[in-house]
Design a protein around this motif. Structure first.
Motif, PDB file in Angstrom:
ATOM      1  N   LEU A 141      -8.931  36.165  22.868  1.00  0.00           N
ATOM      2  CA  LEU A 141      -8.039  35.249  23.301  1.00  0.00           C
ATOM      3  C   LEU A 141      -6.834  35.805  24.163  1.00  0.00           C
ATOM      4  N   ARG A 142      -6.543  34.551  25.117  1.00  0.00           N
ATOM      5  CA  ARG A 142      -5.524  35.055  26.098  1.00  0.00           C
ATOM      6  C   ARG A 142      -4.304  34.245  26.014  1.00  0.00           C
ATOM      7  N   GLY A 143      -3.135  34.927  26.380  1.00  0.00           N
ATOM      8  CA  GLY A 143      -1.966  34.169  26.266  1.00  0.00           C
ATOM      9  C   GLY A 143      -1.529  33.140  25.303  1.00  0.00           C
ATOM     10  N   SER A 144      -1.362  31.862  25.863  1.00  0.00           N
ATOM     11  CA  SER A 144      -0.950  30.745  24.586  1.00  0.00           C
ATOM     12  C   SER A 144      -1.929  30.448  23.618  1.00  0.00           C
ATOM     13  N   ALA A 145      -3.001  30.918  23.920  1.00  0.00           N
ATOM     14  CA  ALA A 145      -4.328  30.844  22.854  1.00  0.00           C
ATOM     15  C   ALA A 145      -3.864  31.647  21.686  1.00  0.00           C
ATOM     16  N   ILE A 146      -3.244  32.600  21.890  1.00  0.00           N
ATOM     17  CA  ILE A 146      -2.895  33.402  20.681  1.00  0.00           C
ATOM     18  C   ILE A 146      -1.795  32.991  19.689  1.00  0.00           C
ATOM     19  N   THR A 147      -2.048  32.382  18.661  1.00  0.00           N
ATOM     20  CA  THR A 147      -1.332  31.891  17.815  1.00  0.00           C
ATOM     21  C   THR A 147      -0.410  32.536  16.945  1.00  0.00           C
ATOM     22  N   ALA A 148       0.486  32.095  16.181  1.00  0.00           N
ATOM     23  CA  ALA A 148       1.316  33.040  15.361  1.00  0.00           C
ATOM     24  C   ALA A 148       0.491  33.712  14.213  1.00  0.00           C
ATOM     25  N   ALA A 149      -0.424  33.070  13.600  1.00  0.00           N
ATOM     26  CA  ALA A 149      -1.431  33.879  12.644  1.00  0.00           C
ATOM     27  C   ALA A 149      -1.968  34.987  13.287  1.00  0.00           C
ATOM     28  N   GLU A 150      -2.684  34.908  14.620  1.00  0.00           N
ATOM     29  CA  GLU A 150      -3.038  35.937  15.280  1.00  0.00           C
ATOM     30  C   GLU A 150      -2.159  37.319  15.387  1.00  0.00           C
TER      31      GLU A 150
END
Length: 382
Positions: A208-217
């Motif tokens: 996962l890169r940048g903004s694709a990383i969610t708060a849960a991750e």
């Protein structure tokens, strides 16, 4: 004129970052936004007090650097505790000392930002004068650039070198198989076996890169990160906010997640400077112990991804001779040291000269143990 600010947000970020753009070895970790986040982490650690030196010509900022007053030597990745003990034995005070560095970040790059060599030299000279006026033991600049070293050497600093382990892409490597083909047979077989063990354990890697990383991750990554320190009886250096605030327009966090049986079991975080074509291995942690998972998540999967993305370098961080077996080769990094006490500075100069000879011999030994085959015609893997 030298002016001091205690919080980087008191200076427009555009001014600081404009200096960084002119540096010989800029990294995203020296950006104003990243330094602000790291400064907040440093302030929460006892023994760090931030100052930011700014050198002005009329109303123009011509040089600057981050500086920390340190009451210990933790979080630096360059070890001078023996010098502190020698001071103590002689009834002298080593701490606080002045440190120019990026907190908790052993990434080589520019530390003394300036519009030119004359301004960089003037900054060093004024820092030395200030250190003496403040009654500090000395000034230390960690993991600096070539331009930094030139200015510091001109001002009487002593140089220390230590190897890190970096991967550099060969022009003919199109994918991971090409990289493997250039390794010696024993190294190649070891990597294939280690990757096979991870695959046979049912592990899959998600990137996962940048903004694709969610708060849960980020929650999961931070749990892994703090567990790594807890297993060593330590508290994690960095708060979660350092990671979530990002690295700027031309850089990204890239998260490698290991999944097993529908559950996330481990995470490794890499920083990528797209403009420089460089990835930096940063942090890792696992909630489940699996054979060879560290190597897969911290080296093999990131290197394969770097090859897919066209990146040219992967810096593996401080220390770790075991990285050579994974295709990362020794690269010299340096720090510069100046002590106010003349006799101790002479002693340090003699020590660093002898140390450098030993480090040079060690680096030659490492080079002789390259994991790569000697240059010559390449045969495809069977």
């Amino acid at each position: 004129m030298l002016r001091w600010i205690t919080a980087l947000q008191d200076l427009p970020a555009t001014q600081w970052d404009a200096l960084l753009e002119q540096a010989d070895a800029p990294t995203p970790f020296m950006r104003a936004g990243c330094l602000q986040a790291l400064d907040a982490a440093a302030r929460s650690e006892q023994g760090w007090r931030a100052r930011f030196a700014t050198l002005w010509r009329a109303e123009r900022l011509v040089a600057a650097c981050p500086l920390y007053l340190k009451a210990h030597s933790w979080g630096e990745f360059v070890f001078d505790q023996a010098w502190a003990r020698a001071y103590e034995v002689h009834g002298l005070r080593y701490y606080p000392k002045a440190l120019v560095a990026v907190p908790f970040t052993p990434v080589p790059g520019s530390r003394l930002l300036a519009i030119g060599p004359a301004e960089r030299l003037a900054l060093v000279e004024q820092l030395q004068e200030w250190v003496q006026q403040q009654g500090l033991s000395g000034l230390h600049v960690l993991f600096g650039s070539v331009a930094d070293a030139q200015a510091l050497q001109a001002c009487g600093f002593s140089r220390r070198e230590q190897p890190q382990f970096h991967w550099k892409r060969a022009p003919h490597w199109q994918g991971f198989a090409d990289f493997l083909a250039d390794l010696r047979r024993d190294k190649r077989k070891k990597i294939q076996q280690e990757r096979r063990r991870v695959a046979e354990a049912g592990v899959q890697v998600q990137v996962l890169r940048g903004s694709a990383i969610t708060a849960a991750e980020w929650d999961f990554f931070y749990a892994c990160y703090t567990r790594t320190y807890a297993l060593r009886g330590m508290s994690a250096y960095l708060p979660r906010s350092v990671f979530e605030q990002g690295l700027g327009e031309q850089a990204d966090w890239v998260l490698f997640l290991a999944w097993q049986g529908g559950e996330r079991v481990a995470a490794a975080l890499v920083a990528v400077d797209w403009r420089a074509g460089t990835a930096f291995g940063r942090h890792w942690g696992a909630l489940r112990e699996l054979d060879c998972l560290h190597f897969e998540l911290c080296y093999y999967a990131p290197l394969a991804w770097c090859l897919e993305q066209g990146l040219q370098r992967f810096e593996g961080g401080a220390q770790g001779e075991h990285k050579m077996a994974r295709g990362l080769l020794p690269v010299g990094t340096h720090s510069q040291h100046w002590l106010v006490h003349a006799e101790f500075q002479d002693a340090v100069a003699r020590f660093t000269e002898a140390e450098q000879q030993a480090v040079g011999a060690y680096e030659e030994e490492l080079a002789a143990r390259s994991p790569f085959k000697p240059p010559g015609p390449r045969k495809p893997l069977a």
